[in-house]
Write a protein that holds these residues in place. Sequence first.
Motif: not given
Ligand code: SF4
Length: 258
Positions: A38, A40, A42, A45, A51, A152
């Motif tokens: 990934c 991102l 978040c 998450c 990852y 997001k």
């Molecule tokens: S929630 Fe986790 S897996 Fe999903 S986009 Fe965000 S960081 Fe990536």
Amino acid sequence: MSAAPDTIRVPVLEIFSSFQGEGPRVGERQVFVRLAKCDLRCAFCDTPESYPTPDTARVQVAAPHGREERPENPLSVQQILDAVRRLDEPPGLHAAVSITGGEPLLHPQAVHALAVGIRHLSLRVHVETGGHRPGAVRHVLDVVDEVSPDLKLESATGAPTPWAAHEETFQILEAAGKAAAVKAVVGADTPPEEVAEAAVFAAEHLPSAPFVIQPMTPPAGKAGRPTLYHLYHLHDAAGRVHPDVRIIPQMHVYLGAR
Ligand code: SF4
């Protein structure tokens, strides 16, 4: 046209049968293909194990409690399709295959080939994405049935909302009529004004899709889940500017399912 499914390889975290736990398809029996990696990070998450690329994938052999195999990564698309076919027994037990992650659209070529193969198994193809990779959405659009993009929110992810990428992604999906829903994860600190702004944006760029507010599921022992009272406020704010706003928590968490 896709390359042959035995020539494309992709890192996989897990393949398993379960119930869709998010969005308007909640409760539907699906096979989940969770691709690794990934781009991102978040704050909320729930799959940080996606990852890195694990040395091996976890592949359920039969639903619901089949043993697991641990094939080496990366898997070929053909290996993934074989696993899906083996799980969907009797054929048609599942309504769809959900290609998820991580961020599955980091692997558009593999997702394209997977989608073509899944359709040959007479299963619907559902893709979950952070909604920030419009070029990859365009690449797979013709061979997938529906896409669930996130919106997001900065208050929940801890990073600026990628408005421009969301706008392009939403417009592509709206033109194709292939959005299942727009999902915005919210936390205890998410202000109604931010949700209202997101709902206006979704109503403008992807009006055909429901706007799903998903309360975050923090790790055990950690704060962050919004109260029911707060969710009413968030729904009020979004409902004034968007015609179809739904509060849908992660049902698989309540079921104790993956
Ligand atoms: S929630 Fe986790 S897996 Fe999903 S986009 Fe965000 S960081 Fe990536």
